[in-house]
Motif scaffolding. Structure first.
Motif, PDB file in Angstrom:
ATOM      1  N   LEU A  93       0.824  -1.207   0.000  1.00  0.00           N
ATOM      2  CA  LEU A  93       0.000   0.000   0.000  1.00  0.00           C
ATOM      3  C   LEU A  93       0.861   1.262   0.000  1.00  0.00           C
ATOM      4  O   LEU A  93       0.442   2.304  -0.509  1.00  0.00           O
ATOM      5  CB  LEU A  93      -0.956  -0.019   1.198  1.00  0.00           C
ATOM      6  CG  LEU A  93      -2.068   1.020   1.203  1.00  0.00           C
ATOM      7  CD1 LEU A  93      -2.933   0.930  -0.056  1.00  0.00           C
ATOM      8  CD2 LEU A  93      -2.930   0.876   2.446  1.00  0.00           C
ATOM      9  N   HIS A  94       2.071   1.178   0.527  1.00  0.00           N
ATOM     10  CA  HIS A  94       2.933   2.368   0.564  1.00  0.00           C
ATOM     11  C   HIS A  94       3.467   2.754  -0.816  1.00  0.00           C
ATOM     12  O   HIS A  94       4.121   3.777  -0.965  1.00  0.00           O
ATOM     13  CB  HIS A  94       4.085   2.222   1.582  1.00  0.00           C
ATOM     14  CG  HIS A  94       4.998   1.071   1.346  1.00  0.00           C
ATOM     15  ND1 HIS A  94       5.099   0.040   2.241  1.00  0.00           N
ATOM     16  CD2 HIS A  94       5.843   0.774   0.342  1.00  0.00           C
ATOM     17  CE1 HIS A  94       5.985  -0.835   1.805  1.00  0.00           C
ATOM     18  NE2 HIS A  94       6.448  -0.406   0.642  1.00  0.00           N
ATOM     19  N   TYR A 121       4.532  -0.167   7.484  1.00  0.00           N
ATOM     20  CA  TYR A 121       5.502   0.375   8.425  1.00  0.00           C
ATOM     21  C   TYR A 121       4.892   1.572   9.132  1.00  0.00           C
ATOM     22  O   TYR A 121       4.173   2.368   8.524  1.00  0.00           O
ATOM     23  CB  TYR A 121       6.776   0.802   7.688  1.00  0.00           C
ATOM     24  CG  TYR A 121       7.513  -0.373   7.098  1.00  0.00           C
ATOM     25  CD1 TYR A 121       8.423  -1.100   7.859  1.00  0.00           C
ATOM     26  CD2 TYR A 121       7.272  -0.777   5.786  1.00  0.00           C
ATOM     27  CE1 TYR A 121       9.086  -2.189   7.330  1.00  0.00           C
ATOM     28  CE2 TYR A 121       7.939  -1.859   5.249  1.00  0.00           C
ATOM     29  CZ  TYR A 121       8.840  -2.558   6.019  1.00  0.00           C
ATOM     30  OH  TYR A 121       9.490  -3.642   5.486  1.00  0.00           O
ATOM     31  N   GLU A 122       5.173   1.695  10.413  1.00  0.00           N
ATOM     32  CA  GLU A 122       4.602   2.758  11.237  1.00  0.00           C
ATOM     33  C   GLU A 122       5.486   3.999  11.179  1.00  0.00           C
ATOM     34  O   GLU A 122       6.190   4.323  12.142  1.00  0.00           O
ATOM     35  CB  GLU A 122       4.426   2.271  12.683  1.00  0.00           C
ATOM     36  CG  GLU A 122       3.720   3.245  13.589  1.00  0.00           C
ATOM     37  CD  GLU A 122       2.304   3.556  13.165  1.00  0.00           C
ATOM     38  OE1 GLU A 122       1.999   4.738  12.938  1.00  0.00           O
ATOM     39  OE2 GLU A 122       1.496   2.620  13.062  1.00  0.00           O
ATOM     40  N   ASN A 127      10.390   7.664   1.582  1.00  0.00           N
ATOM     41  CA  ASN A 127      11.755   7.320   1.195  1.00  0.00           C
ATOM     42  C   ASN A 127      11.666   6.541  -0.123  1.00  0.00           C
ATOM     43  O   ASN A 127      10.562   6.225  -0.585  1.00  0.00           O
ATOM     44  CB  ASN A 127      12.477   6.547   2.311  1.00  0.00           C
ATOM     45  CG  ASN A 127      11.821   5.227   2.614  1.00  0.00           C
ATOM     46  OD1 ASN A 127      11.649   4.378   1.739  1.00  0.00           O
ATOM     47  ND2 ASN A 127      11.435   5.029   3.866  1.00  0.00           N
ATOM     48  N   PRO A 128      12.779   6.223  -0.758  1.00  0.00           N
ATOM     49  CA  PRO A 128      12.715   5.542  -2.062  1.00  0.00           C
ATOM     50  C   PRO A 128      12.001   4.183  -2.029  1.00  0.00           C
ATOM     51  O   PRO A 128      11.455   3.746  -3.040  1.00  0.00           O
ATOM     52  CB  PRO A 128      14.186   5.362  -2.445  1.00  0.00           C
ATOM     53  CG  PRO A 128      14.913   6.423  -1.689  1.00  0.00           C
ATOM     54  CD  PRO A 128      14.153   6.594  -0.406  1.00  0.00           C
ATOM     55  N   TRP A 129      11.987   3.514  -0.887  1.00  0.00           N
ATOM     56  CA  TRP A 129      11.370   2.191  -0.780  1.00  0.00           C
ATOM     57  C   TRP A 129       9.906   2.267  -0.345  1.00  0.00           C
ATOM     58  O   TRP A 129       9.171   1.309  -0.469  1.00  0.00           O
ATOM     59  CB  TRP A 129      12.162   1.322   0.204  1.00  0.00           C
ATOM     60  CG  TRP A 129      13.591   1.217  -0.221  1.00  0.00           C
ATOM     61  CD1 TRP A 129      14.119   0.340  -1.130  1.00  0.00           C
ATOM     62  CD2 TRP A 129      14.662   2.056   0.205  1.00  0.00           C
ATOM     63  NE1 TRP A 129      15.461   0.587  -1.297  1.00  0.00           N
ATOM     64  CE2 TRP A 129      15.828   1.637  -0.491  1.00  0.00           C
ATOM     65  CE3 TRP A 129      14.761   3.129   1.088  1.00  0.00           C
ATOM     66  CZ2 TRP A 129      17.060   2.236  -0.313  1.00  0.00           C
ATOM     67  CZ3 TRP A 129      15.999   3.732   1.262  1.00  0.00           C
ATOM     68  CH2 TRP A 129      17.112   3.272   0.570  1.00  0.00           C
ATOM     69  N   SER A 159      10.954  -4.038  12.590  1.00  0.00           N
ATOM     70  CA  SER A 159      11.425  -4.195  11.220  1.00  0.00           C
ATOM     71  C   SER A 159      12.933  -4.396  11.178  1.00  0.00           C
ATOM     72  O   SER A 159      13.665  -3.808  11.980  1.00  0.00           O
ATOM     73  CB  SER A 159      11.063  -2.956  10.399  1.00  0.00           C
ATOM     74  OG  SER A 159      11.718  -2.977   9.161  1.00  0.00           O
ATOM     75  N   ASN A 160      13.388  -5.180  10.234  1.00  0.00           N
ATOM     76  CA  ASN A 160      14.829  -5.355  10.026  1.00  0.00           C
ATOM     77  C   ASN A 160      15.475  -4.062   9.538  1.00  0.00           C
ATOM     78  O   ASN A 160      16.690  -3.919   9.578  1.00  0.00           O
ATOM     79  CB  ASN A 160      15.088  -6.454   8.995  1.00  0.00           C
ATOM     80  CG  ASN A 160      14.683  -7.811   9.501  1.00  0.00           C
ATOM     81  OD1 ASN A 160      14.578  -8.030  10.703  1.00  0.00           O
ATOM     82  ND2 ASN A 160      14.448  -8.724   8.579  1.00  0.00           N
ATOM     83  N   TYR A 161      14.657  -3.127   9.054  1.00  0.00           N
ATOM     84  CA  TYR A 161      15.163  -1.880   8.481  1.00  0.00           C
ATOM     85  C   TYR A 161      14.973  -0.693   9.419  1.00  0.00           C
ATOM     86  O   TYR A 161      15.121   0.450   9.024  1.00  0.00           O
ATOM     87  CB  TYR A 161      14.464  -1.619   7.138  1.00  0.00           C
ATOM     88  CG  TYR A 161      14.594  -2.782   6.208  1.00  0.00           C
ATOM     89  CD1 TYR A 161      15.799  -3.053   5.570  1.00  0.00           C
ATOM     90  CD2 TYR A 161      13.530  -3.653   6.001  1.00  0.00           C
ATOM     91  CE1 TYR A 161      15.936  -4.145   4.731  1.00  0.00           C
ATOM     92  CE2 TYR A 161      13.664  -4.743   5.161  1.00  0.00           C
ATOM     93  CZ  TYR A 161      14.862  -4.979   4.536  1.00  0.00           C
ATOM     94  OH  TYR A 161      14.997  -6.056   3.711  1.00  0.00           O
ATOM     95  N   GLY A 162      14.608  -0.960  10.648  1.00  0.00           N
ATOM     96  CA  GLY A 162      14.379   0.094  11.628  1.00  0.00           C
ATOM     97  C   GLY A 162      12.901   0.393  11.772  1.00  0.00           C
ATOM     98  O   GLY A 162      12.122   0.225  10.838  1.00  0.00           O
TER      99      GLY A 162
END
Length: 173
Positions: A93-94, A121-122, A127-129, A159-162
């Motif tokens: 959805l993002h 993601y909260e 960002n690009p992703w 998340s593994n990405y923060g």
């Protein structure tokens, strides 16, 4: 990996019991969340897995759930399914700017009271992703505008990405 995402979706277990169900997984990617969802659906259920990029998914997952992959841009192209019990969008959805138009389009593919399962993601900074991020509160507000009254966060995961990921279940009743 599948166990981690199954824990995130654990709140699905109470609504996916009984007769076979028909779901769509929009933006299925490699099928990690498809497999997690299949583990909650009753035997004989069906998932229409959709992604813009060709994917090689097993034909059967979880509790003998049939998987049918279709290469399709669900935002821009016509959808080839109807009478869905639910739609999952896990980390897809993002990528959608006009979320309201998409919700209206997806409702046309569903039975009277569809269930949406959203994993995001909260955070709210693009960002690009994640060009169009959506916090849980913003998601609640959008769906409430379309008379969805049951909007419940069913899981959270670091998340593994923060930051944090959340899973929520949305329906009108």
């Amino acid at each position: 990996m599948i166990e981690k995402y199954s824990r995130l979706l654990k709140g699905m277990s109470e609504i996916t019991k009984g007769h076979p169900l028909c779901w769509a997984d929009l933006g299925c990617g490699s099928g990690v969340f498809t497999e997690a969802l299949a583990g909650f659906l009753p035997e004989g259920s069906y998932i229409k897995a959709v992604d813009k990029v060709e994917q090689q998914l097993p034909k059967i997952m979880g509790n003998s759930v049939n998987i049918n992959f279709e290469k399709l841009d669900f935002e821009k192209e016509s959808l080839s399914f109807e009478n869905l019990d639910g739609i999952m969008m896990a980390n897809s959805l993002h990528f959608i700017n006009d979320k309201r138009s998409l919700i209206m389009k997806l409702e046309q593919c569903c039975k009277q009271n569809p269930t949406f399962l959203i994993v995001e993601y909260e955070h709210s900074i693009p960002n690009p992703w994640e060009p169009y991020p959506i916090t849980f509160q913003k998601l609640k507000n959008i769906f409430a505008d379309y008379n969805y009254h049951h909007i419940e966060k069913i899981g959270e995961l670091k998340s593994n990405y923060g930051g944090m990921m959340y899973a929520c279940r949305i329906s009108k009743f």
